[in-house]
Design an enzyme around this catalytic site. Structure first.
Site, mmCIF file in Angstrom:
data_model
loop_
_atom_site.group_PDB
_atom_site.id
_atom_site.type_symbol
_atom_site.label_atom_id
_atom_site.label_comp_id
_atom_site.label_asym_id
_atom_site.label_seq_id
_atom_site.Cartn_x
_atom_site.Cartn_y
_atom_site.Cartn_z
ATOM 1 N N GLU A 22 33.959 38.790 50.182
ATOM 2 C CA GLU A 22 33.578 37.960 49.043
ATOM 3 C C GLU A 22 33.767 36.488 49.359
ATOM 4 O O GLU A 22 32.983 35.649 48.949
ATOM 5 C CB GLU A 22 34.403 38.337 47.810
ATOM 6 C CG GLU A 22 33.857 37.785 46.493
ATOM 7 C CD GLU A 22 34.386 36.404 46.138
ATOM 8 O OE1 GLU A 22 33.860 35.786 45.191
ATOM 9 O OE2 GLU A 22 35.336 35.923 46.796
ATOM 10 N N ASP A 25 39.625 40.464 50.509
ATOM 11 C CA ASP A 25 39.645 39.418 51.529
ATOM 12 C C ASP A 25 40.110 38.108 50.903
ATOM 13 O O ASP A 25 39.974 37.879 49.701
ATOM 14 C CB ASP A 25 38.293 39.263 52.209
ATOM 15 C CG ASP A 25 37.187 38.819 51.265
ATOM 16 O OD1 ASP A 25 37.127 39.337 50.129
ATOM 17 O OD2 ASP A 25 36.371 37.952 51.652
#
Length: 380
Positions: free
Chosen positions: A135, A71
């Site tokens: 994250e 991400d």
């Protein structure tokens, strides 16, 4: 056929995986790993995408783990970018795009290294990859969810390397053996509203909260410890929401962020903040409430076998002996540390989260070579 980590990085950058969107990044990695003989499981929790992959026997005595995320943060103003933030374009010796540095190049490098390693020299043990899509966000259903699932399924890592960018200027100069903890404290001061010409009839929350903030920011938390610099406290907001210049407001808010070393815990710092707020309340009569969010405790993997393994491989491939550091922000290594020894090593991170984020192409293949050497040395 060896996997080209540069091409894989570009393919991953072309996946628009802004948190919490998967964007096709984990799907791409899963196809590669499944095709190379890894057992893959999607560990999605509360809509957050995660991937667990293992080559080798479950419960092997020696299991080397990699951890990373696909991400990325939002691009911001796309018009401000020189190149398409999701184009994965290679130009002028750089690979451009959101996530190129943080951390799709690192993921591509360790995926490529892991696949090449198990196909060329199948180890007596297992290789595990844990890759999350959460994250950059709240990080509550990402690596944490993977580790929870692993514990429930009897999966484990003996050691783990997180592929976050760790080098300030040159590939090879720094690895992370720990990270500071992070706490954000939200203060709300409630006084009594009044006319500014009659301050004795009011209880001014602005003055009270300013007094508290001054006390906190002028206090030295510590002088640092063996492996950590001194803890820091930064005031990040101070708000009244008061448009009138002749009114003492009834409410004032402030926020501070503390990055703390292993001399403290989140609980000990919260207790100190509560005590300081209570003192100011006693002095001013203004009630000050605290709400604290602890994003992570400080952690340390003491210098030893894992850090030496990484350092030797880095030095062999780059000629540089990486400095063991605990500087910078926090990472998912804070979650992994409770399960096994963990070290972080990756590329230069100067452009991460910036407009025109990019990674030097010439660094990506050497990073794969470092990871490959680490695997070979670990299982030698």
């Amino acid at each position: 056929m060896p996997i080209d980590p540069v091409a894989l990085t570009a393919d991953l950058v072309r996946c628009p995986s802004v948190t919490p969107e998967e964007g096709g990044a984990l799907d791409l990695i899963e196809r590669i790993l499944s095709g190379a003989g890894f057992d893959c499981t999607r560990v999605d929790r509360n809509g957050v995408p995660n991937l667990f992959a293992r080559w080798g026997r479950k419960g092997a005595n020696r299991t080397f783990g990699f951890n990373g995320h696909t991400d990325v943060v939002p691009v911001g103003d796309a018009a401000a970018w020189t190149r398409d933030p999701f184009g994965g374009e290679i130009a002028d010796g750089w690979l451009w795009g959101r996530g190129a540095t943080d951390m799709k190049s690192g993921v591509a490098a360790f995926v490529a290294a892991a696949v090449d390693f198990v196909q060329e020299t199948p180890p007596d043990g297992a290789v595990v990859l844990t890759i999350t899509g959460d994250e950059e966000g709240d990080a509550t259903d990402g690596t944490v969810a993977l580790l929870d699932w692993m514990a429930a399924e009897g999966e484990a890592m003996s050691v783990c390397l997180v592929g976050e960018p760790t080098c300030p200027e040159r590939l090879g100069e720094m690895m992370k053996i720990g990270r500071r903890g992070s706490m954000t404290a939200f203060f709300t001061a409630r006084g009594v509203q009044g006319h500014s010409a009659y301050p004795h009839r009011a209880k001014n929350p602005v003055a009270a909260l300013a007094r508290l903030i001054d006390r906190l920011s002028s206090h030295d938390l510590d002088q640092g410890t063996e492996h950590f610099d001194a803890s820091t406290l930064a005031v990040t907001t101070f708000d009244t929401g008061n448009p009138a210049t002749n009114v003492i407001p009834a409410l004032c808010r402030a926020t501070v962020n503390i990055r703390f070393n292993d001399a403290h815990s989140g609980a000990s710092l919260a207790s100190w903040l509560e005590e300081e707020a209570a003192r100011v309340t006693a002095e001013t009569g203004v009630e000050i409430a605290l709400s604290a969010k602890i994003s992570g405790e400080s952690f340390l993997t003491p210098p030893g076998e894992l850090s030496e393994l990484v350092a030797r491989a880095v030095e062999a491939e780059t000629g540089l002996r990486p400095e063991p550091s605990t500087s910078g922000g926090t990472s998912d290594a804070r979650f992994v540390r409770a399960h096994c020894p963990v070290v972080e090593f990756g590329l230069v991170g100067k452009t991460m989260h910036q407009v025109d984020e990019r990674v030097e192409v010439a660094q990506i293949e050497p990073l794969k070579a470092i990871y490959l050497r680490i695997l070979k040395d670990y299982f030698a």
